[in-house]
Design an enzyme around this catalytic site. Sequence first.
Site, PDB file in Angstrom:
ATOM      1  N   LYS A  13      39.901  44.328  69.330  1.00 41.81           N
ATOM      2  CA  LYS A  13      40.694  43.276  69.972  1.00 41.81           C
ATOM      3  C   LYS A  13      40.232  43.156  71.422  1.00 41.81           C
ATOM      4  O   LYS A  13      39.931  44.173  72.067  1.00 41.81           O
ATOM      5  CB  LYS A  13      42.158  43.721  69.870  1.00 41.81           C
ATOM      6  N   SER A  39      49.842  39.933  67.755  1.00 42.59           N
ATOM      7  CA  SER A  39      48.785  39.356  68.542  1.00 42.59           C
ATOM      8  C   SER A  39      47.376  39.762  68.101  1.00 42.59           C
ATOM      9  O   SER A  39      46.403  39.151  68.538  1.00 42.59           O
ATOM     10  CB  SER A  39      48.984  39.741  70.007  1.00 42.59           C
ATOM     11  N   SER A  93      52.234  44.038  66.780  1.00 43.28           N
ATOM     12  CA  SER A  93      50.990  43.251  66.816  1.00 43.28           C
ATOM     13  C   SER A  93      49.859  43.721  65.918  1.00 43.28           C
ATOM     14  O   SER A  93      48.872  43.004  65.771  1.00 43.28           O
ATOM     15  CB  SER A  93      50.467  43.171  68.240  1.00 43.28           C
TER      16      SER A  93
HETATM   17  N1  GLN Z   1      55.229  39.821  68.873  1.00 41.03           N
HETATM   18  C1  GLN Z   1      55.575  40.802  69.862  1.00 41.03           C
HETATM   19  C2  GLN Z   1      55.539  40.172  71.241  1.00 41.03           C
HETATM   20  O1  GLN Z   1      55.333  39.019  71.302  1.00 41.03           O
HETATM   21  C3  GLN Z   1      54.677  41.987  69.760  1.00 41.03           C
HETATM   22  C4  GLN Z   1      53.422  41.885  70.530  1.00 41.03           C
HETATM   23  C5  GLN Z   1      52.585  43.129  70.463  1.00 41.03           C
HETATM   24  O2  GLN Z   1      52.857  44.040  69.691  1.00 41.03           O
HETATM   25  N2  GLN Z   1      51.595  43.185  71.331  1.00 41.03           N
HETATM   26  O3  GLN Z   1      55.702  40.807  72.230  1.00 41.03           O
END
Ligand code: GLN
Length: 488
Positions: A80, A155, A179
Amino acid sequence: MTTPLDIPVAEIAAGVRIGKLSALDIVSLALARVESLQPQLRAFISVDADRAMNLARKIDEQRAAGREIGALAGVPVAVKDNMCTTFGATTCGSKILAPFHAQEAAHVVDQLESAGAIVIGKTNLDEFAMGSSTENSAFFTTANPWDVSRVAGGSSGGSTAAVAARLIPGALGSDTGGSIREPASFCGIVGLKPTYGRVSRYGLVAYGSSLDQIGPIARTARDAALLLSVIAGHDPRDSTSANEPAPDYVAALDRPIRGLRIGVSEEYFGAGLNHEVQATVRAAIAAIESQGATVLPIHLPHMKYGIACYYLIATAEASSNLARFDGVHYGHRTPRPADIIDLYSSTRGEGFGAEVKRRIMLGTFALSSGYYDAYYLKALKVRTLIKSDFESAFRDVDVIASPVAPTIAFPIGEKSDDPLAMYLADIYTVSANLAGIPAISIPCGFDASGLPVGMQLMGNYFAEDRLLNIAHQYQQVTDWHNHMPALG
Ligand code: GLN
């Protein structure tokens, strides 16, 4: 037709080791597949083909010369784009970092490459990992390989789409509130968020430092175990990294699961959960039960406060972490600022996207002197209650099974104007980050329209071996992980 990209990580490495497969051929194949599918999927932000081919050539030469090659030799992987690499840029899916070239690689990147894996590129993400769909990326939205009109999740959606579409057999993501697990579930593959501290965060650009954790993404539990074995362990450069030796995750896969106690909390099956997701996850739990595990009801009374608690703590930490992007230290700087205040505000105004700005403001508000006790401090107390819910549950059960997300992958654009709806969909994943426990997403079926559904298993601290063990045993009696999206 099967290509080397359809075979598991372990088999690619074994093939390279005995000279049956050439690292150069596999890496070239992966690069060609990434290039041909990029217009449809948009999984990658950057690819360094020359570097990848050179590394592959070196591995083939080393093998031919009879030299030792690592456990992942010749396996093409991706990370990532919030993990630093010394090649190419590290963007975090943001305009504010352009052009940022890291001086040092993230610990996990070094670990992968010391084991012989070849990081071919950096995958797309929501800006600074804030989001659930990659729609908050400053560059583009990654498409779901099962239906390109839908999101891959986020993400870490670039990493999960790349693995699901068989561009690469394994990748890394980061998980602050879901994420890794949510996009793994949307793409029909395995994603593991390890225990907080199990994997070094050195070189991972921080979002919510007390929640962030890096983990493996792969098609099978066995491959995830192999990747985790390579990246887990103590790293003195990350002071929160656990000083606890990592077990042999691959060796643990074959342990019997008979007699294990699986906790099911009805709090995870309440209103808002899509019926097909619910039925599919319940059927998967029943399948594990029929392999000899016992299902027991448990109660997690504070899990309903998870979203509120997470969005206070994560945004508070983000507002502090993102203060460093000021136009002085890194990346973008506004041209011709009038004064120092204008330098900060114009740089940040131009460089950050709407969701990142929203979170910096929410977090700054929660930490401000008049509201600190009412919001931030309260959230920390609730976090302790969530943690103790899990501690008491794990006195009675070995793992907890639940859905990963309330729905299957949603259409691109469906929630992009509704941040609250997007936040609420993190309901099943954020508690594991708040407590710091490990959690895995395993493909467990498809809905009527053919889109993947994932099941989540949460375990006690450092029980990654147990989660991978159950996931592996489940994959011995099911074949959801062998289904392939119909892409070119
Ligand atoms: N969807 C969650 C957020 O928007 C988790 C994001 C993540 O784990 N980086 O913060």
